[in-house]
Scaffold this motif. Structure first.
Motif, PDB file in Angstrom:
ATOM      1  N   ARG A 138       0.864  -1.190   0.000  1.00 51.83           N
ATOM      2  CA  ARG A 138       0.000   0.000   0.000  1.00 51.83           C
ATOM      3  C   ARG A 138       0.902   1.243   0.000  1.00 51.83           C
ATOM      4  NH1 ARG A 138      -5.556   1.467   2.362  1.00 51.83           N
ATOM      5  NH2 ARG A 138      -5.160   3.265   3.672  1.00 51.83           N
ATOM      6  N   ILE A 139       0.772   2.056  -1.038  1.00 45.09           N
ATOM      7  CA  ILE A 139       1.593   3.260  -1.183  1.00 45.09           C
ATOM      8  C   ILE A 139       0.754   4.474  -0.817  1.00 45.09           C
ATOM      9  CG2 ILE A 139       2.927   4.690  -2.782  1.00 45.09           C
ATOM     10  CD1 ILE A 139       3.387   2.095  -4.428  1.00 45.09           C
ATOM     11  N   GLY A 140       1.273   5.259   0.118  1.00 46.88           N
ATOM     12  CA  GLY A 140       0.582   6.460   0.574  1.00 46.88           C
ATOM     13  C   GLY A 140       1.279   7.717   0.106  1.00 46.88           C
ATOM     14  N   TYR A 141       0.480   8.780  -0.023  1.00 48.37           N
ATOM     15  CA  TYR A 141       1.007  10.078  -0.462  1.00 48.37           C
ATOM     16  C   TYR A 141       0.454  11.164   0.450  1.00 48.37           C
ATOM     17  CZ  TYR A 141       2.410  13.838  -3.636  1.00 48.37           C
ATOM     18  OH  TYR A 141       3.004  14.937  -4.199  1.00 48.37           O
ATOM     19  N   ALA A 142       1.358  11.918   1.049  1.00 53.07           N
ATOM     20  CA  ALA A 142       0.960  13.015   1.941  1.00 53.07           C
ATOM     21  C   ALA A 142       1.581  14.303   1.418  1.00 53.07           C
ATOM     22  CB  ALA A 142       1.419  12.734   3.370  1.00 53.07           C
ATOM     23  N   ALA A 143       0.759  15.115   0.796  1.00 50.04           N
ATOM     24  CA  ALA A 143       1.243  16.371   0.214  1.00 50.04           C
ATOM     25  C   ALA A 143       1.117  17.502   1.222  1.00 50.04           C
ATOM     26  CB  ALA A 143       0.433  16.705  -1.033  1.00 50.04           C
ATOM     27  N   GLY A 144       2.040  18.447   1.138  1.00 47.96           N
ATOM     28  CA  GLY A 144       1.963  19.616   1.988  1.00 47.96           C
ATOM     29  C   GLY A 144       3.026  20.625   1.614  1.00 47.96           C
ATOM     30  N   ALA A 145       2.864  21.824   2.142  1.00 52.15           N
ATOM     31  CA  ALA A 145       3.892  22.844   1.958  1.00 52.15           C
ATOM     32  C   ALA A 145       5.094  22.494   2.826  1.00 52.15           C
ATOM     33  CB  ALA A 145       3.344  24.219   2.332  1.00 52.15           C
ATOM     34  N   TYR A 146       4.811  22.022   4.032  1.00 56.08           N
ATOM     35  CA  TYR A 146       5.834  21.727   5.026  1.00 56.08           C
ATOM     36  C   TYR A 146       6.740  22.945   5.239  1.00 56.08           C
ATOM     37  CZ  TYR A 146       4.066  17.057   4.193  1.00 56.08           C
ATOM     38  OH  TYR A 146       3.235  15.972   4.045  1.00 56.08           O
ATOM     39  N   ASP A 147       6.121  24.122   5.182  1.00 50.35           N
ATOM     40  CA  ASP A 147       6.835  25.372   5.422  1.00 50.35           C
ATOM     41  C   ASP A 147       6.859  25.624   6.925  1.00 50.35           C
ATOM     42  OD1 ASP A 147       8.191  27.699   4.736  1.00 50.35           O
ATOM     43  OD2 ASP A 147       6.355  28.872   4.481  1.00 50.35           O
ATOM     44  N   LEU A 148       7.950  26.132   7.426  1.00 50.02           N
ATOM     45  CA  LEU A 148       8.108  26.339   8.868  1.00 50.02           C
ATOM     46  C   LEU A 148       7.715  25.046   9.595  1.00 50.02           C
ATOM     47  CD1 LEU A 148       6.581  29.928   9.111  1.00 50.02           C
ATOM     48  CD2 LEU A 148       8.998  29.316   9.025  1.00 50.02           C
ATOM     49  N   PHE A 149       8.402  23.973   9.259  1.00 49.34           N
ATOM     50  CA  PHE A 149       8.070  22.625   9.706  1.00 49.34           C
ATOM     51  C   PHE A 149       7.799  22.589  11.210  1.00 49.34           C
ATOM     52  CE2 PHE A 149       8.460  18.162  10.619  1.00 49.34           C
ATOM     53  CZ  PHE A 149       7.916  17.572   9.494  1.00 49.34           C
ATOM     54  N   HIS A 150       6.656  21.999  11.578  1.00 44.93           N
ATOM     55  CA  HIS A 150       6.230  21.949  12.979  1.00 44.93           C
ATOM     56  C   HIS A 150       5.608  20.602  13.307  1.00 44.93           C
ATOM     57  CE1 HIS A 150       2.102  22.546  11.608  1.00 44.93           C
ATOM     58  NE2 HIS A 150       2.545  23.536  10.856  1.00 44.93           N
TER      59      HIS A 150
ATOM     60  N   ALA B  65       6.138  11.654   0.564  1.00 42.47           N
ATOM     61  CA  ALA B  65       5.736  12.991   1.009  1.00 42.47           C
ATOM     62  C   ALA B  65       5.902  13.942  -0.169  1.00 42.47           C
ATOM     63  CB  ALA B  65       6.594  13.444   2.186  1.00 42.47           C
ATOM     64  N   GLY B  66       4.801  14.545  -0.582  1.00 41.58           N
ATOM     65  CA  GLY B  66       4.841  15.518  -1.659  1.00 41.58           C
ATOM     66  C   GLY B  66       5.078  16.906  -1.093  1.00 41.58           C
ATOM     67  N   VAL B  67       6.172  17.522  -1.467  1.00 40.23           N
ATOM     68  CA  VAL B  67       6.495  18.868  -1.010  1.00 40.23           C
ATOM     69  C   VAL B  67       6.098  19.836  -2.127  1.00 40.23           C
ATOM     70  CG1 VAL B  67       8.326  20.417  -0.227  1.00 40.23           C
ATOM     71  CG2 VAL B  67       8.369  17.999   0.433  1.00 40.23           C
ATOM     72  N   VAL B  68       5.094  20.652  -1.833  1.00 38.97           N
ATOM     73  CA  VAL B  68       4.531  21.551  -2.842  1.00 38.97           C
ATOM     74  C   VAL B  68       5.531  22.661  -3.166  1.00 38.97           C
ATOM     75  CG1 VAL B  68       2.586  23.064  -3.404  1.00 38.97           C
ATOM     76  CG2 VAL B  68       2.204  20.996  -2.039  1.00 38.97           C
ATOM     77  N   SER B  69       5.726  22.895  -4.461  1.00 35.05           N
ATOM     78  CA  SER B  69       6.714  23.878  -4.914  1.00 35.05           C
ATOM     79  C   SER B  69       6.344  25.299  -4.506  1.00 35.05           C
ATOM     80  CB  SER B  69       6.871  23.813  -6.436  1.00 35.05           C
ATOM     81  OG  SER B  69       5.735  24.375  -7.073  1.00 35.05           O
TER      82      SER B  69
ATOM     83  N   ARG C 261      -0.889  10.433 -11.400  1.00 33.84           N
ATOM     84  CA  ARG C 261      -0.425   9.806 -12.644  1.00 33.84           C
ATOM     85  C   ARG C 261       1.106   9.778 -12.698  1.00 33.84           C
ATOM     86  NH1 ARG C 261      -4.653  13.174 -14.591  1.00 33.84           N
ATOM     87  NH2 ARG C 261      -6.478  11.929 -15.096  1.00 33.84           N
ATOM     88  N   GLU C 262       1.723  10.817 -12.187  1.00 32.88           N
ATOM     89  CA  GLU C 262       3.177  10.941 -12.208  1.00 32.88           C
ATOM     90  C   GLU C 262       3.854  10.032 -11.176  1.00 32.88           C
ATOM     91  OE1 GLU C 262       5.480  14.943 -12.848  1.00 32.88           O
ATOM     92  OE2 GLU C 262       5.142  14.706 -10.696  1.00 32.88           O
ATOM     93  N   VAL C 263       3.279   9.946  -9.969  1.00 30.91           N
ATOM     94  CA  VAL C 263       3.916   9.259  -8.846  1.00 30.91           C
ATOM     95  C   VAL C 263       3.363   7.858  -8.626  1.00 30.91           C
ATOM     96  CG1 VAL C 263       4.324   9.385  -6.344  1.00 30.91           C
ATOM     97  CG2 VAL C 263       4.367  11.462  -7.717  1.00 30.91           C
ATOM     98  N   GLY C 264       2.035   7.728  -8.624  1.00 31.06           N
ATOM     99  CA  GLY C 264       1.380   6.457  -8.352  1.00 31.06           C
ATOM    100  C   GLY C 264       1.272   6.182  -6.865  1.00 31.06           C
ATOM    101  N   PHE C 265       0.044   6.170  -6.349  1.00 29.13           N
ATOM    102  CA  PHE C 265      -0.200   5.870  -4.941  1.00 29.13           C
ATOM    103  C   PHE C 265      -1.612   5.346  -4.792  1.00 29.13           C
ATOM    104  CE2 PHE C 265      -0.415  10.481  -5.687  1.00 29.13           C
ATOM    105  CZ  PHE C 265      -1.736  10.777  -5.375  1.00 29.13           C
TER     106      PHE C 265
END
Length: 146
Positions: A3-15, A34-38, A83-87
């Motif tokens: 099972r492949i999971g994907y957690a996207a976020g800015a992760y800005d000022l990581f807390h 972990a998807g880090v949004v550009s 489509r690009e990553v697959g999860f």
């Protein structure tokens, strides 16, 4: 079956809220991406650039022990990212649950067999609150200098 999971976020000022989402996500999948949004996508979607540049946010998230892989998210449509990553499962904070955007995301992902799982939003801390605190501190210093 893995099972492949994907957690996207800015992760800005990581807390700790970011850490909680990633920890919970990893507990519900075999491989966590972990998807880090550009910076550009954040400016487009939130109307502001992050405090911490994407290259540094990628490095921070990459060194979280329960993250197996990081992905620089540069596409505005999460289905294109899929489509690009697959999860198999997409993790999101529960501040999206029941919203028009959340329901649309669920509908579109269900059509391709991706489950959306929500995790509790960490109320006591957020990047927005941290950004406000930094702005207040910076404003205080500037007014003290003048």
């Amino acid at each position: 079956m893995r099972r492949i999971g994907y957690a996207a976020g800015a992760y800005d000022l990581f807390h700790v809220g970011h850490l909680n989402i990633l920890r919970h996500a990893r507990s519900q999948c075999d491989h966590l991406i972990a998807g880090v949004v550009s910076d550009e996508m954040l400016e487009l979607t939130k109307g502001r650039r992050p405090v911490v540049p994407m290259s540094e946010r990628l490095e921070i998230v990459e060194h979280i022990s329960f993250v197996d892989q990081v992905h620089a998210e540069t596409l505005p449509d999460k289905l294109d990212t899929w489509r690009e990553v697959g999860f198999d499962v997409f993790f999101k904070g529960d501040d999206w649950r029941g919203t028009a955007r959340g329901e649309e995301l669920e509908r579109r992902f269900a059509a391709v067999g991706v489950e959306v799982v929500y995790f509790p939003y960490t109320v006591h801390t957020s990047s927005t609150a941290l950004r406000r605190a930094l702005d207040a501190l910076e404003g205080g210093r500037l007014s003290g200098v003048v």
